[in-house]
Design a protein around this motif. Structure first.
Motif, PDB file in Angstrom:
ATOM      1  N   ARG A  63       0.936  -1.124   0.122  1.00 48.65           N
ATOM      2  CA  ARG A  63       0.082   0.016   0.202  1.00 48.65           C
ATOM      3  C   ARG A  63       0.872   1.105   0.177  1.00 48.65           C
ATOM      4  O   ARG A  63       1.774   1.244   0.883  1.00 48.65           O
ATOM      5  N   CYS A  64       0.575   2.133  -0.886  1.00 50.35           N
ATOM      6  CA  CYS A  64       1.170   3.514  -0.892  1.00 50.35           C
ATOM      7  C   CYS A  64       0.944   4.312   0.340  1.00 50.35           C
ATOM      8  O   CYS A  64      -0.215   4.388   0.676  1.00 50.35           O
ATOM      9  N   ASP A  65       2.218   4.756   0.938  1.00 44.65           N
ATOM     10  CA  ASP A  65       1.789   5.563   2.208  1.00 44.65           C
ATOM     11  C   ASP A  65       1.355   7.037   1.875  1.00 44.65           C
ATOM     12  O   ASP A  65       0.980   7.743   2.783  1.00 44.65           O
ATOM     13  N   GLY A  66       1.654   7.323   0.664  1.00 39.02           N
ATOM     14  CA  GLY A  66       1.091   8.654   0.250  1.00 39.02           C
ATOM     15  C   GLY A  66      -0.383   8.552  -0.183  1.00 39.02           C
ATOM     16  O   GLY A  66      -0.980   9.406   0.508  1.00 39.02           O
ATOM     17  N   CYS A  67      -0.717   7.950  -1.112  1.00 36.97           N
ATOM     18  CA  CYS A  67      -1.957   8.117  -1.644  1.00 36.97           C
ATOM     19  C   CYS A  67      -3.027   6.890  -1.262  1.00 36.97           C
ATOM     20  O   CYS A  67      -4.365   7.116  -1.215  1.00 36.97           O
ATOM     21  N   GLY A  68      -2.470   5.920  -0.360  1.00 39.83           N
ATOM     22  CA  GLY A  68      -3.271   4.907   0.153  1.00 39.83           C
ATOM     23  C   GLY A  68      -3.785   3.878  -0.722  1.00 39.83           C
ATOM     24  O   GLY A  68      -4.284   2.928  -0.389  1.00 39.83           O
ATOM     25  N   SER A  69      -3.407   3.884  -2.053  1.00 37.51           N
ATOM     26  CA  SER A  69      -3.478   2.708  -3.153  1.00 37.51           C
ATOM     27  C   SER A  69      -3.091   1.367  -2.553  1.00 37.51           C
ATOM     28  O   SER A  69      -1.829   1.387  -2.402  1.00 37.51           O
ATOM     29  N   TYR A 117      -1.842  -2.168  -4.060  1.00 41.03           N
ATOM     30  CA  TYR A 117      -1.486  -2.712  -5.379  1.00 41.03           C
ATOM     31  C   TYR A 117      -0.789  -4.175  -5.332  1.00 41.03           C
ATOM     32  O   TYR A 117      -0.342  -4.667  -4.505  1.00 41.03           O
ATOM     33  N   CYS A 171       4.650   2.978  -5.809  1.00 39.67           N
ATOM     34  CA  CYS A 171       3.310   3.108  -6.138  1.00 39.67           C
ATOM     35  C   CYS A 171       2.679   3.179  -7.738  1.00 39.67           C
ATOM     36  O   CYS A 171       3.181   3.833  -8.531  1.00 39.67           O
ATOM     37  N   SER A 196       0.023   3.997  -8.754  1.00 41.36           N
ATOM     38  CA  SER A 196      -0.962   5.041  -8.923  1.00 41.36           C
ATOM     39  C   SER A 196      -0.332   6.362  -9.023  1.00 41.36           C
ATOM     40  O   SER A 196      -0.591   7.267  -9.897  1.00 41.36           O
ATOM     41  N   CYS A 197       0.848   6.899  -8.050  1.00 40.57           N
ATOM     42  CA  CYS A 197       1.383   7.837  -8.009  1.00 40.57           C
ATOM     43  C   CYS A 197       2.999   7.847  -8.046  1.00 40.57           C
ATOM     44  O   CYS A 197       3.415   9.115  -8.166  1.00 40.57           O
ATOM     45  N   SER A 242       4.923   7.111  -5.813  1.00 37.13           N
ATOM     46  CA  SER A 242       5.934   7.359  -4.514  1.00 37.13           C
ATOM     47  C   SER A 242       6.558   6.094  -4.453  1.00 37.13           C
ATOM     48  O   SER A 242       6.186   4.962  -4.643  1.00 37.13           O
TER      49      SER A 242
END
Length: 136
Positions: free
Chosen positions: A31-37, A39, A46, A48-49, A51
């Motif tokens: 899980r991305c700690d920035g956007c929460g996505s 994957y 990430c 998605s973003c 990061s």
């Protein structure tokens, strides 16, 4: 003469946490700690973003059958027919796997059917996450 086994993945530093988890009976996602996505497949950034601030977590092992094909030709390590499936995980990502413990027919393999992960040990390093119809 022994029957040939299926081709197995080769863990990399980026995927080792995933294979360590399956060996312990856990489906681990990132899980991305920035956007929460959340994957899959595992990677150090990430999807998605972009990061690189990501963490690993234990997934529920629940999902639904998103798509599949029933393969009828012999391939080393598989007895046809067998389903090659895309599973929509409860946490959001999709992953390819096989469906086990049910008939390999269109009548039995219904899209959106609830699934749960099961683990099949292949050797000391690799345990594969497979999916079966959810019980209960």
């Amino acid at each position: 003469m022994p029957e040939p086994s299926r081709a197995l993945p080769q863990p990399t530093p980026e995927t080792q946490h995933f294979w360590d988890g399956t060996r312990e009976g856990e489906l681990r996602l990132q899980r991305c700690d920035g956007c929460g996505s959340a994957y899959f497949p595992p990677r150090p950034f990430c999807a998605s973003c972009g990061s690189r601030k990501v963490s690993m977590f234990k997934a529920s092992g629940k999902g639904t059958l998103w798509s599949y094909v029933i393969h009828h030709r012999p391939v080393a390590g598989f007895t046809p027919p067998y389903a090659i499936a895309v599973v929509q995980l409860a946490e959001g990502p999709r992953m390819m796997s096989n469906i086990v413990e049910c008939a390999q027919t269109p009548e039995a393999l219904q899209l959106d059917m609830p699934l749960e992960v099961v683990f099949e040990k292949q050797n000391d390093s690799i345990t594969l996450p497979l999916f079966r119809p959810a019980k209960g």
